[in-house]
Design a protein around this motif. Sequence first.
Motif, PDB file in Angstrom:
ATOM      1  N   ARG A   6      36.473  32.682  52.825  1.00 40.05           N
ATOM      2  CA  ARG A   6      35.944  33.698  53.747  1.00 40.05           C
ATOM      3  C   ARG A   6      36.533  35.032  53.332  1.00 40.05           C
ATOM      4  O   ARG A   6      37.727  35.133  53.054  1.00 40.05           O
ATOM      5  CB  ARG A   6      36.327  33.366  55.183  1.00 40.05           C
ATOM      6  CG  ARG A   6      35.713  32.073  55.689  1.00 40.05           C
ATOM      7  CD  ARG A   6      36.251  31.672  57.060  1.00 40.05           C
ATOM      8  NE  ARG A   6      37.699  31.713  57.223  1.00 40.05           N
ATOM      9  CZ  ARG A   6      38.545  30.780  56.803  1.00 40.05           C
ATOM     10  NH1 ARG A   6      38.095  29.722  56.202  1.00 40.05           N
ATOM     11  NH2 ARG A   6      39.844  30.903  57.010  1.00 40.05           N
ATOM     12  N   CYS A   7      35.690  36.053  53.310  1.00 41.80           N
ATOM     13  CA  CYS A   7      36.133  37.340  52.764  1.00 41.80           C
ATOM     14  C   CYS A   7      35.783  38.515  53.667  1.00 41.80           C
ATOM     15  O   CYS A   7      34.859  38.433  54.481  1.00 41.80           O
ATOM     16  CB  CYS A   7      35.469  37.592  51.412  1.00 41.80           C
ATOM     17  SG  CYS A   7      35.641  36.258  50.221  1.00 41.80           S
ATOM     18  N   VAL A   8      36.524  39.579  53.481  1.00 43.52           N
ATOM     19  CA  VAL A   8      36.142  40.905  53.971  1.00 43.52           C
ATOM     20  C   VAL A   8      36.092  41.776  52.729  1.00 43.52           C
ATOM     21  O   VAL A   8      36.827  41.569  51.777  1.00 43.52           O
ATOM     22  CB  VAL A   8      37.129  41.472  55.022  1.00 43.52           C
ATOM     23  CG1 VAL A   8      37.065  40.667  56.301  1.00 43.52           C
ATOM     24  CG2 VAL A   8      38.541  41.534  54.506  1.00 43.52           C
ATOM     25  N   LYS A  49      34.428  50.162  46.798  1.00 43.33           N
ATOM     26  CA  LYS A  49      35.485  50.805  46.017  1.00 43.33           C
ATOM     27  C   LYS A  49      34.912  52.027  45.293  1.00 43.33           C
ATOM     28  O   LYS A  49      35.587  53.018  45.107  1.00 43.33           O
ATOM     29  CB  LYS A  49      36.036  49.796  45.015  1.00 43.33           C
ATOM     30  CG  LYS A  49      37.080  50.302  44.084  1.00 43.33           C
ATOM     31  CD  LYS A  49      37.528  49.179  43.166  1.00 43.33           C
ATOM     32  CE  LYS A  49      38.632  49.656  42.252  1.00 43.33           C
ATOM     33  NZ  LYS A  49      39.146  48.562  41.435  1.00 43.33           N
ATOM     34  N   SER A  50      33.663  51.889  44.869  1.00 40.49           N
ATOM     35  CA  SER A  50      32.940  52.975  44.210  1.00 40.49           C
ATOM     36  C   SER A  50      31.456  52.734  44.438  1.00 40.49           C
ATOM     37  O   SER A  50      31.079  51.821  45.174  1.00 40.49           O
ATOM     38  CB  SER A  50      33.262  53.009  42.706  1.00 40.49           C
ATOM     39  OG  SER A  50      32.712  51.867  42.068  1.00 40.49           O
ATOM     40  N   ALA A 110      33.114  46.779  44.608  1.00 39.14           N
ATOM     41  CA  ALA A 110      33.689  46.482  45.920  1.00 39.14           C
ATOM     42  C   ALA A 110      34.960  45.665  45.737  1.00 39.14           C
ATOM     43  O   ALA A 110      35.085  44.893  44.790  1.00 39.14           O
ATOM     44  CB  ALA A 110      32.692  45.705  46.772  1.00 39.14           C
ATOM     45  N   ASP A 111      35.913  45.879  46.634  1.00 39.07           N
ATOM     46  CA  ASP A 111      37.131  45.070  46.680  1.00 39.07           C
ATOM     47  C   ASP A 111      36.942  43.995  47.729  1.00 39.07           C
ATOM     48  O   ASP A 111      36.511  44.283  48.850  1.00 39.07           O
ATOM     49  CB  ASP A 111      38.340  45.933  47.047  1.00 39.07           C
ATOM     50  CG  ASP A 111      38.817  46.797  45.886  1.00 39.07           C
ATOM     51  OD1 ASP A 111      38.653  46.376  44.724  1.00 39.07           O
ATOM     52  OD2 ASP A 111      39.346  47.884  46.150  1.00 39.07           O
ATOM     53  N   PHE A 123      39.687  39.930  44.833  1.00 42.63           N
ATOM     54  CA  PHE A 123      38.661  39.994  43.797  1.00 42.63           C
ATOM     55  C   PHE A 123      38.138  41.422  43.727  1.00 42.63           C
ATOM     56  O   PHE A 123      38.225  42.177  44.692  1.00 42.63           O
ATOM     57  CB  PHE A 123      37.466  39.094  44.133  1.00 42.63           C
ATOM     58  CG  PHE A 123      37.744  37.628  44.144  1.00 42.63           C
ATOM     59  CD1 PHE A 123      37.758  36.899  42.969  1.00 42.63           C
ATOM     60  CD2 PHE A 123      37.966  36.972  45.341  1.00 42.63           C
ATOM     61  CE1 PHE A 123      37.991  35.534  42.982  1.00 42.63           C
ATOM     62  CE2 PHE A 123      38.193  35.606  45.370  1.00 42.63           C
ATOM     63  CZ  PHE A 123      38.205  34.875  44.187  1.00 42.63           C
ATOM     64  N   GLU A 124      37.538  41.734  42.602  1.00 39.83           N
ATOM     65  CA  GLU A 124      36.742  42.946  42.473  1.00 39.83           C
ATOM     66  C   GLU A 124      35.338  42.475  42.119  1.00 39.83           C
ATOM     67  O   GLU A 124      35.156  41.589  41.287  1.00 39.83           O
ATOM     68  CB  GLU A 124      37.294  43.849  41.370  1.00 39.83           C
ATOM     69  CG  GLU A 124      36.515  45.138  41.222  1.00 39.83           C
ATOM     70  CD  GLU A 124      37.062  46.042  40.129  1.00 39.83           C
ATOM     71  OE1 GLU A 124      36.612  47.190  40.071  1.00 39.83           O
ATOM     72  OE2 GLU A 124      37.926  45.606  39.341  1.00 39.83           O
ATOM     73  N   PHE A 125      34.341  43.034  42.768  1.00 38.23           N
ATOM     74  CA  PHE A 125      32.949  42.674  42.533  1.00 38.23           C
ATOM     75  C   PHE A 125      32.257  43.909  41.973  1.00 38.23           C
ATOM     76  O   PHE A 125      32.218  44.948  42.626  1.00 38.23           O
ATOM     77  CB  PHE A 125      32.297  42.243  43.854  1.00 38.23           C
ATOM     78  CG  PHE A 125      30.951  41.617  43.680  1.00 38.23           C
ATOM     79  CD1 PHE A 125      30.834  40.257  43.431  1.00 38.23           C
ATOM     80  CD2 PHE A 125      29.802  42.373  43.763  1.00 38.23           C
ATOM     81  CE1 PHE A 125      29.598  39.668  43.277  1.00 38.23           C
ATOM     82  CE2 PHE A 125      28.557  41.799  43.605  1.00 38.23           C
ATOM     83  CZ  PHE A 125      28.455  40.436  43.355  1.00 38.23           C
TER      84      PHE A 125
END
Length: 126
Positions: free
Chosen positions: A73-75, A79-80, A84-85, A98-100
């Motif tokens: 589960r993520c929030v 990031k730009s 997204a972080d 993670f970085e997406f």
Amino acid sequence: MNKCIRVLAATSAVAISLLLTGCGPHPSSGSWVSEGSSVSDSAYSSVKLEFDGTGSVYPNTDFAGQEKSKGLRCVWQAKSANAADLECRGDTDTSIQFEFVVAEGGDESQAELIKDGKQVARLIRG
């Protein structure tokens, strides 16, 4: 006086609608699936990022070391313009970062999931 109030109301409505038009979804939001050519190419099989800043990352249980892993589960937050972080948690309280990153150059149908500076999944919009 009534005329002044109507002008102010109309001006406010225009200003509000201009502000709201800039509020579109981040390119990372949506459903993504692994692009791997074989089942064991990617450590994660899919990612789902909701517009509200929540999401899920699902492990590829056919990948070595992920056999007993469960979904995370993520929030997330932008990031730009194309990244997204993500901060994710599974069954434990341990946080996984993670970085997406969505591909740039107009092709927003491909993305990478990065953990500790290494790509752990290549994804396409699902």
